[in-house]
Design an enzyme around this catalytic site. Sequence first.
Site, PDB file in Angstrom:
ATOM      1  N   LYS A 140      -6.197   4.807 -10.107  1.00  0.00           N
ATOM      2  CA  LYS A 140      -7.082   5.899 -10.983  1.00  0.00           C
ATOM      3  C   LYS A 140      -6.027   6.633 -11.869  1.00  0.00           C
ATOM      4  O   LYS A 140      -6.800   6.855 -13.098  1.00  0.00           O
ATOM      5  CB  LYS A 140      -7.771   6.790 -10.128  1.00  0.00           C
ATOM      6  CG  LYS A 140      -9.058   6.234  -9.233  1.00  0.00           C
ATOM      7  CD  LYS A 140      -9.582   7.408  -8.664  1.00  0.00           C
ATOM      8  CE  LYS A 140      -9.238   7.435  -7.150  1.00  0.00           C
ATOM      9  NZ  LYS A 140     -10.185   8.371  -6.594  1.00  0.00           N
ATOM     10  N   ARG A 167      -6.509  -3.256   1.015  1.00  0.00           N
ATOM     11  CA  ARG A 167      -7.040  -2.863  -0.040  1.00  0.00           C
ATOM     12  C   ARG A 167      -7.533  -4.303  -0.979  1.00  0.00           C
ATOM     13  O   ARG A 167      -7.045  -5.315  -0.724  1.00  0.00           O
ATOM     14  CB  ARG A 167      -6.032  -2.210  -1.164  1.00  0.00           C
ATOM     15  CG  ARG A 167      -5.616  -0.869  -0.586  1.00  0.00           C
ATOM     16  CD  ARG A 167      -4.746  -0.271  -1.638  1.00  0.00           C
ATOM     17  NE  ARG A 167      -5.424   0.628  -2.508  1.00  0.00           N
ATOM     18  CZ  ARG A 167      -5.458   1.565  -2.680  1.00  0.00           C
ATOM     19  NH1 ARG A 167      -5.184   2.560  -1.484  1.00  0.00           N
ATOM     20  NH2 ARG A 167      -6.053   2.291  -3.860  1.00  0.00           N
ATOM     21  N   GLU A 174     -12.338  10.780  -3.653  1.00  0.00           N
ATOM     22  CA  GLU A 174     -11.889  11.886  -4.244  1.00  0.00           C
ATOM     23  C   GLU A 174     -12.413  12.120  -5.587  1.00  0.00           C
ATOM     24  O   GLU A 174     -12.267  11.099  -6.298  1.00  0.00           O
ATOM     25  CB  GLU A 174     -10.452  12.002  -4.295  1.00  0.00           C
ATOM     26  CG  GLU A 174      -9.704  13.405  -4.842  1.00  0.00           C
ATOM     27  CD  GLU A 174      -8.371  13.485  -4.910  1.00  0.00           C
ATOM     28  OE1 GLU A 174      -7.664  12.623  -4.414  1.00  0.00           O
ATOM     29  OE2 GLU A 174      -7.911  14.556  -5.578  1.00  0.00           O
TER      30      GLU A 174
HETATM   31  P1  ATP Z   1      -6.093   8.160  -4.769  1.00  0.00           P
HETATM   32  O1  ATP Z   1      -4.710   7.808  -5.306  1.00  0.00           O
HETATM   33  O2  ATP Z   1      -6.900   9.335  -6.018  1.00  0.00           O
HETATM   34  O3  ATP Z   1      -6.181   8.820  -3.485  1.00  0.00           O
HETATM   35  P2  ATP Z   1      -7.775   6.211  -4.009  1.00  0.00           P
HETATM   36  O4  ATP Z   1      -7.884   4.752  -5.066  1.00  0.00           O
HETATM   37  O5  ATP Z   1      -7.221   5.989  -2.684  1.00  0.00           O
HETATM   38  O6  ATP Z   1      -6.936   6.935  -5.081  1.00  0.00           O
HETATM   39  P3  ATP Z   1     -10.085   7.534  -2.917  1.00  0.00           P
HETATM   40  O7  ATP Z   1     -11.138   8.410  -3.643  1.00  0.00           O
HETATM   41  O8  ATP Z   1      -9.044   8.432  -1.965  1.00  0.00           O
HETATM   42  O9  ATP Z   1      -9.247   6.919  -4.182  1.00  0.00           O
HETATM   43  O10 ATP Z   1     -10.765   6.296  -2.297  1.00  0.00           O
HETATM   44  C1  ATP Z   1     -12.069   6.486  -1.442  1.00  0.00           C
HETATM   45  C2  ATP Z   1     -11.912   5.455  -0.376  1.00  0.00           C
HETATM   46  O11 ATP Z   1     -11.729   4.060  -0.890  1.00  0.00           O
HETATM   47  C3  ATP Z   1     -10.716   5.527   0.299  1.00  0.00           C
HETATM   48  O12 ATP Z   1     -11.072   5.395   1.725  1.00  0.00           O
HETATM   49  C4  ATP Z   1      -9.868   4.476   0.101  1.00  0.00           C
HETATM   50  O13 ATP Z   1      -9.178   3.840   1.119  1.00  0.00           O
HETATM   51  C5  ATP Z   1     -10.733   3.488  -0.408  1.00  0.00           C
HETATM   52  N1  ATP Z   1     -10.109   2.606  -1.484  1.00  0.00           N
HETATM   53  C6  ATP Z   1      -9.499   2.891  -2.612  1.00  0.00           C
HETATM   54  N2  ATP Z   1      -8.939   1.875  -3.242  1.00  0.00           N
HETATM   55  C7  ATP Z   1      -9.451   0.596  -2.267  1.00  0.00           C
HETATM   56  C8  ATP Z   1      -9.003  -0.586  -2.686  1.00  0.00           C
HETATM   57  N3  ATP Z   1      -8.369  -0.858  -3.738  1.00  0.00           N
HETATM   58  N4  ATP Z   1      -9.580  -1.366  -1.847  1.00  0.00           N
HETATM   59  C9  ATP Z   1     -10.219  -0.964  -0.883  1.00  0.00           C
HETATM   60  N5  ATP Z   1     -10.561   0.225  -0.712  1.00  0.00           N
HETATM   61  C10 ATP Z   1      -9.979   1.120  -1.376  1.00  0.00           C
END
Ligand code: ATP
Length: 567
Positions: free
Chosen positions: A280, A270, A43
């Site tokens: 974020k 994660r 996002e």
């Molecule tokens: P938000 O709370 O804004 O949704 P987010 O960290 O999930 O934050 P996204 O932009 O939705 O951000 O994440 C993009 C992709 O990265 C998603 O598929 C998510 O599962 C993965 N991702 C996010 N944080 C992690 C992490 N700490 N470890 C592994 N993958 C992650």
Amino acid sequence: MAENNVDNKKNVVKTRNFIHELVEKDISEGKNNGRVHTRFPPEPNGYLHIGHAKAICLDFGTAEKFGGKCNLRFDDTNPTKEDVEYVDSIKEDIKWLGFDWEDRLYYASDFFDKLYEFAEQLIKEGKAYVDDQPAELISQQRGTPTKPGIESPLRNRSVDENLDLFRRMKAGEFPNEAKVLRAKVDMTSPNMHMRDPLMYRISHAEHHRTGNKWCIYPMYDYAHGQCDYFEGVTHSLCTLEFEIHRPLYNWFVDQMATDDYRPRQIEFSRLNLTYTMMSKRKLLHLVEQGYVNGWNDPRMPTISGMRRRGFTPASIRNLVEKVGITKTEGMIDFAMLEHAVRDDLNKTAQRVMGVLNPLKVVITNYPEDKAEMVQAINNPENESAGRRDVPFTRELYIEREDFMEYPPRKFFRLSLGKEVRLRYAYYITCNEVIKNEAGEITELHCTYDPETRGGKSADGRKVKGTLHWVSATEGVKAEIRLYDRLFNVENPANEKGNDFTELLNPESLKVLQNCFVEPFVKSAKPLDHFQFERMGYFNVDKDTTPENLVINRTVTLRDNWAKQMNK
Ligand code: ATP
Ligand code: MG
């Protein structure tokens, strides 16, 4: 070829993991005609962090491993939080990590028309309805995990009324929050996400791609699975928090009533790192409130911060590789990341000499106007990196901590009457310590032995200490920024109650203004890496100007943190 001559394609989730096993099984069963197609779906509401790097390595790496494709898709369904600045930074970071989506760049907003049409289809089939109740009431009616929800009084509106209201929502007739479109699934489902989830909300907000075309926007849960389907994604890899969304994801795609193929969602844990956090929202707070100097502050866990600090793409990919892909949640020690960085830089970084905390040395028997070049090795790990000339002069700087007036036993560096080697140059002996009125040491007077050129004595005489040094007259002054852990506690996200900014480490940034580096560094460009002998890995910061050389310390040569913690 990427920087540091690291082959970018060599170490991407090559270690077998449970996801690869599931993909292999799908291929062997002939699912999707053997196609493997993944996507990375950020996002654009912030910069990417090291956690995202794990997802990127897995998404692109899995496609690569099975000869498939990986899309980049921006999940841009929430216009009030999203921005093109984030889109641009995300693209730059993915490329820098060594991955390429080629011509497969998508935005959820590319599919807004299709999603809208599909929503109308669901309304016509009696599977979606417009609800006018306030958000709070809708949320109350959803019940709890142990208590079933209750149906909205508006759940059984006629198809015609729903269609009319939904079209008027789209036409902009209602203010924000006045109405929502909900899927008619099951208010008694044990899975709360199946209790008539929202599909659309009203938001009179300009979108960074679609402008003012829309004032209703699809919810993530409604958009995500369909976008996967529209793009031909076969394996939709995401983090564990989406596991509970999977039945809904499948429900929506199943309503498409197609039989060509189905994307399969698989969840993994994660990546979390000690002494920092991955939220974020909280990282944005640090940026907006000025606790750090932007998203790319070298203390941030962001990809852009790590790049600026001097971490390499290979070191980040290696860390992800080492951590592996599992369903087990855990914290990765920051020291493990630093280890990966040292490991990579050791092979590639140009060696130079730099003095962080200078103490002047005057070689009293060396001519005042003389400067000679001594030869230094560029990288002992790589003979082909060759040698360079380093100017040696009468006045030099050494590291202040390399001299002690009253040395303890086993102090092999410089002290009064002792002889040491200046790396690549000569043996010197200290004869006199000069102090100012306050009693602080300002200068050392030494003599050199001309018979020890190159740092070797003709008579086989040995010295125990070898010091790095920089010519005081030919060296270049630099500002050096030293970084430490951003937070003082291992898992700041876990601390309850306190304002998380109180957990920040006040000593995470130290700026040294009066450092000296050998002239070689002067021609370096921002991001160029160095090892300062004995002192650690450094790189040139983008704040460098012709007048002011700014250098970041990427990482020390060894892990000093444990030592400091016990002090
Ligand atoms: P938000 O709370 O804004 O949704 P987010 O960290 O999930 O934050 P996204 O932009 O939705 O951000 O994440 C993009 C992709 O990265 C998603 O598929 C998510 O599962 C993965 N991702 C996010 N944080 C992690 C992490 N700490 N470890 C592994 N993958 C992650
Ligand atoms: Mg997310």
